[in-house]
Design an enzyme around this catalytic site. Sequence first.
Site, PDB file in Angstrom:
ATOM      1  NE  ARG A 181      -3.141  -2.314  -0.125  1.00 32.23           N
ATOM      2  CZ  ARG A 181      -3.195  -3.926  -0.425  1.00 32.23           C
ATOM      3  NH1 ARG A 181      -2.102  -3.557  -1.047  1.00 32.23           N
ATOM      4  NH2 ARG A 181      -4.243  -4.400  -0.264  1.00 32.23           N
ATOM      5  CB  SER A 259      -9.439  -2.121   4.362  1.00 28.39           C
ATOM      6  OG  SER A 259      -9.897  -2.955   4.000  1.00 28.39           O
ATOM      7  CD  GLU A 355      -5.181   0.379   2.915  1.00 29.70           C
ATOM      8  OE1 GLU A 355      -5.573   0.717   2.051  1.00 29.70           O
ATOM      9  OE2 GLU A 355      -5.147  -0.876   3.334  1.00 29.70           O
TER      10      GLU A 355
END
Length: 359
Positions: A181, A259, A355
């Site tokens: 990520r 998420s 995130e």
Amino acid sequence: MSLTPASAAPPANEAPGVLIETDVNLRPYNTFGLPAVARRLVRIREAADVRRVVDHPELGRAPKFVLGGGSNLVLTKDVDSVVLKVEIPGIRLLETRDDAWIVEAGAGVVWHELVGWTLEQGLPGLENMALIPGTVGAAPVQNIGAYGIEVKDRLEAVEVMDLVTGRPALLPAEVCRFAYRDSVFKHSDFGGLAGKSVITKVRLRLPRPWRPVLGYLEIERRMAETGITAPDARQIFDWIVAVRRAKLPDPAVIGNAGSFFKNPVVTEEQCRDIIGRDPGIVHYPMPDGSVKLAAGWMIDACGWKGKTVGGAAVYEKQALVLVNKGEARGAEVVTLARAIQESVYGRFGIRLEPEPVVV
């Protein structure tokens, strides 16, 4: 060619340019549905629009904020930087090689639409990343991924425009510094490109011959339930869409950014220590010997599922997802996220990393 505010006509000696929209409500442009206003917004519908912004006497030197689909964003305040709303369209098969198909897509294309288009054209390879929210241009920034595949596994190159010079460049995958990520586009120091460039097109490399990626529990369950032991790309696509829709909220119905926390990666020794205290923790051994822990399991174990702070809440069906129950503000989302971080750290000694980008 100059830029002209949307509310004003261009001077007689100037050709019409790209419109500058003022005081734009950003609630429709972030999937969390959080309130914020862009003081100035320019829609980027082709690479040349970036050059026009850079060359503009007022906007050229102003700070820029690049906005794609707003699916990885938490807005806590109004945005004073010039917002570049990337809306570049277009998908095409750029090249057919012996070992791969090369597909090129504009940065404004919806990612899930690209996945569907490739399958319709008989070009498999992205099906495991079906239904991930956001745009094509944001995919390399976050190095999105799901069910065993990340964008870095399929990326050929990224076309960018420099926000200082306005010059284009084609960056091969190996210079993008991909990690879990993460990428060169998320950092501004040590050669990072955050705030220094805008992605205009993405080239993806879909390997030939196609080989399915099946090593995830949800896919294995579907195979066992259906008796299909050799699913094709369309079948995998349909399964993953069904799984994601069952456990993740639709941003069109309830605001969210998918998420919210990264799954933390720890050493084998750290994992053994945590298992000694919490034997049920969900974990995945990685090829390099490290272990990925399920952040959602840890959040749920700390009792956060369904808890709220103002209009922000932990999704009742999936603890890894924070949602907007209707009138949440960015500050409430951040407060809830920090409380979860402290709770998980107190029990597991693990600091969860968000995130989304918080602005």
